[in-house]
Design a protein around this motif. Structure first.
Motif, PDB file in Angstrom:
ATOM      1  N   MET A   1       0.843  -1.202   0.000  1.00 36.24           N
ATOM      2  CA  MET A   1       0.000   0.000   0.000  1.00 36.24           C
ATOM      3  C   MET A   1       0.874   1.247   0.000  1.00 36.24           C
ATOM      4  SD  MET A   1      -2.911   1.177   2.727  1.00 36.24           S
ATOM      5  CE  MET A   1      -3.716   2.763   2.562  1.00 36.24           C
ATOM      6  N   SER A   2       0.505   2.224  -0.828  1.00 35.98           N
ATOM      7  CA  SER A   2       1.304   3.441  -0.925  1.00 35.98           C
ATOM      8  C   SER A   2       1.124   4.316   0.309  1.00 35.98           C
ATOM      9  CB  SER A   2       0.911   4.235  -2.174  1.00 35.98           C
ATOM     10  OG  SER A   2       1.288   3.538  -3.340  1.00 35.98           O
ATOM     11  N   LEU A   3       2.227   4.780   0.831  1.00 37.05           N
ATOM     12  CA  LEU A   3       2.204   5.733   1.935  1.00 37.05           C
ATOM     13  C   LEU A   3       2.069   7.144   1.385  1.00 37.05           C
ATOM     14  CD1 LEU A   3       2.597   6.340   4.979  1.00 37.05           C
ATOM     15  CD2 LEU A   3       5.067   6.418   4.528  1.00 37.05           C
ATOM     16  N   LEU A   4       2.851   7.431   0.330  1.00 32.05           N
ATOM     17  CA  LEU A   4       2.838   8.736  -0.327  1.00 32.05           C
ATOM     18  C   LEU A   4       2.445   8.550  -1.788  1.00 32.05           C
ATOM     19  CD1 LEU A   4       3.690  11.844  -0.370  1.00 32.05           C
ATOM     20  CD2 LEU A   4       5.892  10.998  -1.227  1.00 32.05           C
ATOM     21  N   THR A   5       1.523   9.382  -2.263  1.00 38.93           N
ATOM     22  CA  THR A   5       1.112   9.323  -3.667  1.00 38.93           C
ATOM     23  C   THR A   5       0.988  10.727  -4.232  1.00 38.93           C
ATOM     24  OG1 THR A   5      -0.155   7.289  -3.271  1.00 38.93           O
ATOM     25  CG2 THR A   5      -0.612   8.484  -5.298  1.00 38.93           C
ATOM     26  N   LEU A   6       1.627  10.956  -5.375  1.00 37.34           N
ATOM     27  CA  LEU A   6       1.460  12.185  -6.141  1.00 37.34           C
ATOM     28  C   LEU A   6       0.853  11.804  -7.484  1.00 37.34           C
ATOM     29  CD1 LEU A   6       3.809  12.847  -4.084  1.00 37.34           C
ATOM     30  CD2 LEU A   6       4.625  14.499  -5.772  1.00 37.34           C
ATOM     31  N   GLN A   7      -0.257  12.450  -7.844  1.00 34.53           N
ATOM     32  CA  GLN A   7      -0.925  12.174  -9.108  1.00 34.53           C
ATOM     33  C   GLN A   7      -1.144  13.470  -9.872  1.00 34.53           C
ATOM     34  OE1 GLN A   7      -4.498  10.035  -7.824  1.00 34.53           O
ATOM     35  NE2 GLN A   7      -3.527   8.098  -8.360  1.00 34.53           N
ATOM     36  N   ASN A   8      -0.565  13.516 -11.075  1.00 31.26           N
ATOM     37  CA  ASN A   8      -0.717  14.682 -11.959  1.00 31.26           C
ATOM     38  C   ASN A   8      -0.391  15.987 -11.232  1.00 31.26           C
ATOM     39  OD1 ASN A   8      -1.645  12.967 -14.081  1.00 31.26           O
ATOM     40  ND2 ASN A   8      -3.685  12.995 -13.175  1.00 31.26           N
ATOM     41  N   VAL A   9       0.697  15.965 -10.485  1.00 28.61           N
ATOM     42  CA  VAL A   9       1.076  17.129  -9.678  1.00 28.61           C
ATOM     43  C   VAL A   9       1.892  18.115 -10.507  1.00 28.61           C
ATOM     44  CG1 VAL A   9       2.507  17.885  -7.739  1.00 28.61           C
ATOM     45  CG2 VAL A   9       0.955  15.943  -7.465  1.00 28.61           C
ATOM     46  N   LYS A  10       1.516  19.358 -10.411  1.00 28.25           N
ATOM     47  CA  LYS A  10       2.249  20.456 -11.034  1.00 28.25           C
ATOM     48  C   LYS A  10       2.671  21.429  -9.944  1.00 28.25           C
ATOM     49  CE  LYS A  10      -0.423  20.180 -15.324  1.00 28.25           C
ATOM     50  NZ  LYS A  10      -1.288  20.908 -16.286  1.00 28.25           N
ATOM     51  N   ALA A  11       3.805  22.074 -10.155  1.00 27.21           N
ATOM     52  CA  ALA A  11       4.295  23.057  -9.186  1.00 27.21           C
ATOM     53  C   ALA A  11       4.938  24.209  -9.933  1.00 27.21           C
ATOM     54  CB  ALA A  11       5.298  22.424  -8.233  1.00 27.21           C
ATOM     55  N   SER A  12       4.934  25.369  -9.315  1.00 29.43           N
ATOM     56  CA  SER A  12       5.479  26.546  -9.985  1.00 29.43           C
ATOM     57  C   SER A  12       6.108  27.493  -8.977  1.00 29.43           C
ATOM     58  CB  SER A  12       4.373  27.275 -10.757  1.00 29.43           C
ATOM     59  OG  SER A  12       3.343  27.688  -9.871  1.00 29.43           O
ATOM     60  N   TYR A  13       7.015  28.305  -9.506  1.00 27.34           N
ATOM     61  CA  TYR A  13       7.588  29.425  -8.770  1.00 27.34           C
ATOM     62  C   TYR A  13       7.051  30.685  -9.433  1.00 27.34           C
ATOM     63  CZ  TYR A  13      10.873  25.969  -6.909  1.00 27.34           C
ATOM     64  OH  TYR A  13      11.443  24.870  -6.295  1.00 27.34           O
ATOM     65  N   GLY A  14       6.040  31.290  -8.833  1.00 25.62           N
ATOM     66  CA  GLY A  14       5.392  32.412  -9.487  1.00 25.62           C
ATOM     67  C   GLY A  14       4.729  31.949 -10.772  1.00 25.62           C
ATOM     68  N   SER A  15       5.056  32.601 -11.878  1.00 24.01           N
ATOM     69  CA  SER A  15       4.475  32.241 -13.175  1.00 24.01           C
ATOM     70  C   SER A  15       5.297  31.190 -13.913  1.00 24.01           C
ATOM     71  CB  SER A  15       4.351  33.491 -14.052  1.00 24.01           C
ATOM     72  OG  SER A  15       5.635  34.069 -14.277  1.00 24.01           O
ATOM     73  N   SER A  16       6.391  30.756 -13.312  1.00 28.15           N
ATOM     74  CA  SER A  16       7.279  29.790 -13.965  1.00 28.15           C
ATOM     75  C   SER A  16       6.978  28.380 -13.462  1.00 28.15           C
ATOM     76  CB  SER A  16       8.744  30.141 -13.670  1.00 28.15           C
ATOM     77  OG  SER A  16       9.609  29.193 -14.243  1.00 28.15           O
ATOM     78  N   GLU A  17       6.485  27.526 -14.358  1.00 26.46           N
ATOM     79  CA  GLU A  17       6.180  26.151 -13.979  1.00 26.46           C
ATOM     80  C   GLU A  17       7.458  25.338 -13.838  1.00 26.46           C
ATOM     81  OE1 GLU A  17       2.795  23.956 -15.466  1.00 26.46           O
ATOM     82  OE2 GLU A  17       2.240  25.688 -16.682  1.00 26.46           O
ATOM     83  N   ALA A  18       7.495  24.499 -12.813  1.00 26.23           N
ATOM     84  CA  ALA A  18       8.698  23.724 -12.526  1.00 26.23           C
ATOM     85  C   ALA A  18       8.474  22.221 -12.588  1.00 26.23           C
ATOM     86  CB  ALA A  18       9.252  24.097 -11.157  1.00 26.23           C
ATOM     87  N   LEU A  19       7.259  21.768 -12.287  1.00 26.49           N
ATOM     88  CA  LEU A  19       6.913  20.345 -12.367  1.00 26.49           C
ATOM     89  C   LEU A  19       5.685  20.184 -13.239  1.00 26.49           C
ATOM     90  CD1 LEU A  19       7.270  19.106  -8.655  1.00 26.49           C
ATOM     91  CD2 LEU A  19       8.972  18.949 -10.490  1.00 26.49           C
ATOM     92  N   PHE A  20       5.687  19.109 -14.038  1.00 28.87           N
ATOM     93  CA  PHE A  20       4.614  18.892 -15.003  1.00 28.87           C
ATOM     94  C   PHE A  20       4.041  17.478 -14.850  1.00 28.87           C
ATOM     95  CE2 PHE A  20       7.739  21.837 -16.649  1.00 28.87           C
ATOM     96  CZ  PHE A  20       6.987  22.907 -17.113  1.00 28.87           C
ATOM     97  N   ASP A  21       2.846  17.388 -14.280  1.00 25.99           N
ATOM     98  CA  ASP A  21       2.124  16.114 -14.184  1.00 25.99           C
ATOM     99  C   ASP A  21       2.979  14.989 -13.606  1.00 25.99           C
ATOM    100  OD1 ASP A  21      -0.347  17.058 -15.242  1.00 25.99           O
ATOM    101  OD2 ASP A  21       0.544  17.034 -17.242  1.00 25.99           O
ATOM    102  N   ILE A  22       3.492  15.224 -12.409  1.00 25.56           N
ATOM    103  CA  ILE A  22       4.321  14.227 -11.731  1.00 25.56           C
ATOM    104  C   ILE A  22       3.435  13.148 -11.103  1.00 25.56           C
ATOM    105  CG2 ILE A  22       5.911  13.840  -9.793  1.00 25.56           C
ATOM    106  CD1 ILE A  22       7.211  15.237 -12.139  1.00 25.56           C
ATOM    107  N   ASN A  23       3.770  11.891 -11.380  1.00 25.98           N
ATOM    108  CA  ASN A  23       3.114  10.749 -10.750  1.00 25.98           C
ATOM    109  C   ASN A  23       4.180   9.940 -10.026  1.00 25.98           C
ATOM    110  OD1 ASN A  23       0.211  10.825 -11.814  1.00 25.98           O
ATOM    111  ND2 ASN A  23       1.399  10.987 -13.698  1.00 25.98           N
ATOM    112  N   LEU A  24       4.061   9.895  -8.722  1.00 25.03           N
ATOM    113  CA  LEU A  24       5.091   9.266  -7.898  1.00 25.03           C
ATOM    114  C   LEU A  24       4.428   8.611  -6.697  1.00 25.03           C
ATOM    115  CD1 LEU A  24       8.182   8.988  -7.094  1.00 25.03           C
ATOM    116  CD2 LEU A  24       7.890  11.155  -5.882  1.00 25.03           C
ATOM    117  N   SER A  25       4.917   7.433  -6.321  1.00 22.52           N
ATOM    118  CA  SER A  25       4.403   6.784  -5.118  1.00 22.52           C
ATOM    119  C   SER A  25       5.550   6.163  -4.338  1.00 22.52           C
ATOM    120  CB  SER A  25       3.362   5.717  -5.466  1.00 22.52           C
ATOM    121  OG  SER A  25       3.963   4.654  -6.178  1.00 22.52           O
TER     122      SER A  25
END
Length: 228
Positions: A1-25
């Protein structure tokens, strides 16, 4: 069973995107290597998990929604971070650094100084007087004192002398073998990572470009995607 799950996660610094649809478990007891060249999104992924930057997508830890939490609330759920650059409290002693992060659980002063005996020898010294390697031991021990279910080590061996690097890697192996703690490790040393990690995820320009068992990470793949 997954303890941590990221699905389609995006992250940005202001208007600058840094992560694009991250899927991680990351599952209970699993050790995962987060890899990639410099500037490809590894530390940003850590900041996302620890709730330090704005994100979108689904983030869950032990079934709880992380996306609405502040960083201190994520830490209280059981996410322990060993940050890049150590960030010890320079004017506090070793013991005070560790006590400042202490939460109830099996990891206490006696246990962390058994893992790192040198910290017991230096317990009354201020962190500013320690070597870089000793400060790194304080950083790892301090994260353990929060009694995390997931430990994240961001470049924990960078810039250290070889003998100290091996001591840190030995501690990571011990944590894996004796505690069943889930661990995410960011590092550049494929040789050491291969000895302790179950899986690897490789980032390039904020996207996952490879994910699989550590035993399937061939030299050709690592050379092409990491350059080591």
């Amino acid at each position: 069973m997954s303890l941590l799950t990221l699905q389609n996660v995006k992250a940005s610094y202001g208007s600058s995107e840094a992560l694009f649809d991250i899927n991680l478990s990351v599952s209970e007891g699993e050790v995962v290597a987060l890899m990639g060249r410099n500037g490809m999104g590894k530390s940003t992924t850590v900041k996302t998990i620890c709730r330090m930057i704005p994100t979108s997508g689904q983030l869950t830890f032990d079934g709880q929604d992380l996306s609405r939490l502040a960083s201190h609330q994520a830490a209280r759920l059981g996410i322990g971070l060993v940050p890049e650059g150590r960030r010890c409290f320079a004017n506090l002693t070793v013991t005070e650094n560790l006590q400042a992060a202490s939460r109830s659980g099996p990891w206490d002063l006696a246990r962390v100084t058994t893992l790192f005996p040198r910290l017991d020898e230096r317990k009354r010294q201020r962190a500013s007087t320690l070597s870089g390697g000793e400060q790194q031991m304080v950083a790892v021990a301090r994260a353990l004192m929060t009694n995390p279910r997931l430990l994240i080590l961001d470049e924990a061996t960078e810039g250290l002398a070889p003998i100290v690097r091996q001591e840190i890697w030995g501690a990571i192996a011990q944590l894996k073998n004796e505690t069943g703690m889930a661990i995410i490790v960011i590092d550049k040393s494929l040789t050491e990572l291969a000895q302790v990690c179950d899986r690897a995820t490789i980032l390039e320009r904020g996207k996952i470009v490879w994910d699989g068992l550590m035993t399937d990470l061939t030299f050709d793949i690592s050379e092409r995607l990491i350059g080591v």
